[in-house]
Design an enzyme around this catalytic site. Sequence first.
Site, PDB file in Angstrom:
ATOM      1  N   HIS A  47       5.320 -55.709 -22.780  1.00 12.44           N
ATOM      2  CA  HIS A  47       5.750 -55.309 -21.526  1.00 12.44           C
ATOM      3  C   HIS A  47       6.185 -53.954 -21.295  1.00 12.44           C
ATOM      4  CE1 HIS A  47      10.489 -55.097 -19.872  1.00 12.44           C
ATOM      5  NE2 HIS A  47       9.565 -55.722 -19.130  1.00 12.44           N
ATOM      6  N   HIS A  89       8.669 -48.702 -13.288  1.00 12.69           N
ATOM      7  CA  HIS A  89       9.494 -50.074 -12.747  1.00 12.69           C
ATOM      8  C   HIS A  89      10.486 -49.603 -12.014  1.00 12.69           C
ATOM      9  CE1 HIS A  89      12.996 -52.296 -13.844  1.00 12.69           C
ATOM     10  NE2 HIS A  89      12.270 -53.300 -13.387  1.00 12.69           N
TER      11      HIS A  89
END
Length: 305
Positions: A47, A89
């Site tokens: 991740h 992100h």
Amino acid sequence: MGKKTKIGLTAAAVGAAAWAGSKALTGPQIRPQKAILSYGHPIVLAHRGGSSLAPEHTMAAFNKSTELGAHGFEIDIRMTNDEEILVFHDEFIDRTSDSAGRVAEMTIDELRALDLGYHFVDENGEHSYRGKGETVVLLRDLLENFPQMHINIDIKDAPDTYEGSLIPSKLWRLIESLEAQDRVVVTSFFDEQIDRFNLYAQNRVALGAGENEVRKAFASFNSQFGHLYAPRADVFQLPVKHSVFRLDSPRFIAFLERLNIPVHYWVIDEKDAMEKLIAAGAKGIITSRPDIAIKLISAVEENRK
């Protein structure tokens, strides 16, 4: 027999007839096999590169997860002011660096000047990456540096923004230019972004499921008309729970599996949770702790031999 009872029985009979008729006329709409999803064992996707082991979305994280044996990365992308596709992100840069500002308002040169190791604290409580030159990564560089890795790309820019309107076409052109069609999955929480991307890709790239697609699949699964569900995604990336609904039941996983759709779960960092999901049929673990997941899946595979 009362009038209400007769009406109820008639309605039930009509419903049963409709179900039987649709079942007879409509078979499962199975997704074609995509090369990137043709694996015979659960996979580990780091991740944001493995954000508990090194600063997220940095080469330090990607290299570390690769060395540990991760099968791929789960990453996010945003567009910069000069229309470069950045692996990042947040909308704002300040949470992970020594500066502040929106990614969409900054050029790649401005972003490269930032220290992405600034806030990262390792397991010893130390800022071990601060001042070590860890900076932002372009998607092009990631694809070129890790040609062997499965890369799950999540489009973060919203479709109603300028950058969001451009990124689907630019992403397709980049993937095509690098001949990376069989190495990536493209997804987004925004179903519209997935659809826009696929206008260019024309199903030549594996697609993830947006929020609306997940809702549609789960509603179909819980109805008597699951056989009518026509999936528009090749893989589902899911949390184990959304609101009050559990999304990790073996039956739901099997429902999607019958349609040739593997299920990956995020963000799973504890060994017990990983074990339960693999036992339930999950085909992928998206984790910030690839070191734990790789050891577990290696042990599972060894026991199956």
